[in-house]
Design a protein around this motif. Sequence first.
Motif, PDB file in Angstrom:
ATOM      1  N   ALA A   1      38.854  38.545  55.080  1.00  0.00           N
ATOM      2  CA  ALA A   1      37.817  39.229  54.304  1.00  0.00           C
ATOM      3  C   ALA A   1      37.625  40.654  54.811  1.00  0.00           C
ATOM      4  CB  ALA A   1      36.510  38.444  54.371  1.00  0.00           C
ATOM      5  N   ARG A   2      37.541  40.815  56.128  1.00  0.00           N
ATOM      6  CA  ARG A   2      37.380  42.144  56.706  1.00  0.00           C
ATOM      7  C   ARG A   2      38.562  43.043  56.326  1.00  0.00           C
ATOM      8  NH1 ARG A   2      36.545  40.917  61.745  1.00  0.00           N
ATOM      9  NH2 ARG A   2      38.753  40.927  62.254  1.00  0.00           N
TER      10      ARG A   2
ATOM     11  N   GLU B   1      37.986  43.438  43.687  1.00  0.00           N
ATOM     12  CA  GLU B   1      39.124  43.875  42.882  1.00  0.00           C
ATOM     13  C   GLU B   1      39.105  43.067  41.602  1.00  0.00           C
ATOM     14  OE1 GLU B   1      42.383  45.833  41.538  1.00  0.00           O
ATOM     15  OE2 GLU B   1      41.426  46.269  43.449  1.00  0.00           O
ATOM     16  N   TYR B   2      39.162  43.755  40.473  1.00  0.00           N
ATOM     17  CA  TYR B   2      39.210  43.091  39.175  1.00  0.00           C
ATOM     18  C   TYR B   2      40.391  43.646  38.406  1.00  0.00           C
ATOM     19  CZ  TYR B   2      38.039  41.449  34.550  1.00  0.00           C
ATOM     20  OH  TYR B   2      38.095  40.827  33.336  1.00  0.00           O
TER      21      TYR B   2
ATOM     22  N   THR C   1      44.968  36.501  38.756  1.00  0.00           N
ATOM     23  CA  THR C   1      45.361  35.979  40.069  1.00  0.00           C
ATOM     24  C   THR C   1      45.117  37.032  41.153  1.00  0.00           C
ATOM     25  OG1 THR C   1      47.677  36.712  39.929  1.00  0.00           O
ATOM     26  CG2 THR C   1      47.142  34.513  39.029  1.00  0.00           C
ATOM     27  N   ARG C   2      44.872  38.266  40.744  1.00  0.00           N
ATOM     28  CA  ARG C   2      44.623  39.348  41.705  1.00  0.00           C
ATOM     29  C   ARG C   2      43.145  39.542  42.022  1.00  0.00           C
ATOM     30  NH1 ARG C   2      48.584  43.848  41.848  1.00  0.00           N
ATOM     31  NH2 ARG C   2      46.671  45.027  42.106  1.00  0.00           N
ATOM     32  N   LEU C   3      42.266  38.749  41.422  1.00  0.00           N
ATOM     33  CA  LEU C   3      40.826  38.909  41.635  1.00  0.00           C
ATOM     34  C   LEU C   3      40.437  38.522  43.058  1.00  0.00           C
ATOM     35  CD1 LEU C   3      39.435  37.252  38.365  1.00  0.00           C
ATOM     36  CD2 LEU C   3      40.120  39.621  38.728  1.00  0.00           C
ATOM     37  N   TRP C   4      39.518  39.309  43.635  1.00  0.00           N
ATOM     38  CA  TRP C   4      38.939  38.950  44.918  1.00  0.00           C
ATOM     39  C   TRP C   4      37.615  39.693  45.093  1.00  0.00           C
ATOM     40  CZ3 TRP C   4      37.852  42.895  48.274  1.00  0.00           C
ATOM     41  CH2 TRP C   4      38.599  44.070  48.160  1.00  0.00           C
ATOM     42  N   TRP C   5      36.785  39.182  45.982  1.00  0.00           N
ATOM     43  CA  TRP C   5      35.575  39.897  46.408  1.00  0.00           C
ATOM     44  C   TRP C   5      35.315  39.577  47.874  1.00  0.00           C
ATOM     45  CZ3 TRP C   5      31.751  36.952  48.460  1.00  0.00           C
ATOM     46  CH2 TRP C   5      31.645  35.628  48.044  1.00  0.00           C
TER      47      TRP C   5
ATOM     48  N   ARG D   1      39.209  34.794  46.897  1.00  0.00           N
ATOM     49  CA  ARG D   1      40.289  35.393  46.116  1.00  0.00           C
ATOM     50  C   ARG D   1      40.911  34.308  45.244  1.00  0.00           C
ATOM     51  NH1 ARG D   1      43.383  36.908  51.146  1.00  0.00           N
ATOM     52  NH2 ARG D   1      43.977  34.901  51.967  1.00  0.00           N
ATOM     53  N   ALA D   2      41.398  34.747  44.090  1.00  0.00           N
ATOM     54  CA  ALA D   2      41.973  33.804  43.135  1.00  0.00           C
ATOM     55  C   ALA D   2      43.282  33.242  43.643  1.00  0.00           C
ATOM     56  CB  ALA D   2      42.165  34.480  41.775  1.00  0.00           C
TER      57      ALA D   2
END
Length: 139
Positions: free
Chosen positions: A6-7, A73-74, A80-84, A136-137
């Motif tokens: 995450a960091r 990231e959207y 499949t590239r989504l994350w927070w 993340r996805a």
Amino acid sequence: MTGSEARGAFAAARVARLATVGEDGRPHLVPIVFAVDGERVYHAVDHKPKRTTALRRLDNIAAQPHVALLADEYDDDDWTRLWWVRADGAARLLEPGGGEARAAVDLLAARYAQYRAVTPSGTVVAVDVERWTGWRAAT
């Protein structure tokens, strides 16, 4: 996503959102640019036009130092590239010119060309991150 992952994702992001809470209990959310140094995130008040230099985020931090930062990231074409990633911690206000503030501005300038052209001269916010969480996805 582990705390370390995450960091890393957060540190690679170009922009994040800083959430503070005012004395009245109302949330306040602003986009920021930042630099990560270990378990600390730095943000500086810069030269971009603002209605006032008495910024609500600074007043909120002075009254209630607990903050959250969010980077994500959207990709509309590839979910499949989504994350927070969220970084929760305690913020401190650093006066410009102090040792830690100068080091933070150097980190910001190394990351953003705009800060190499015009160095931030305002208050620096240091967030001592207590917890990194994320999703993340793609696994």
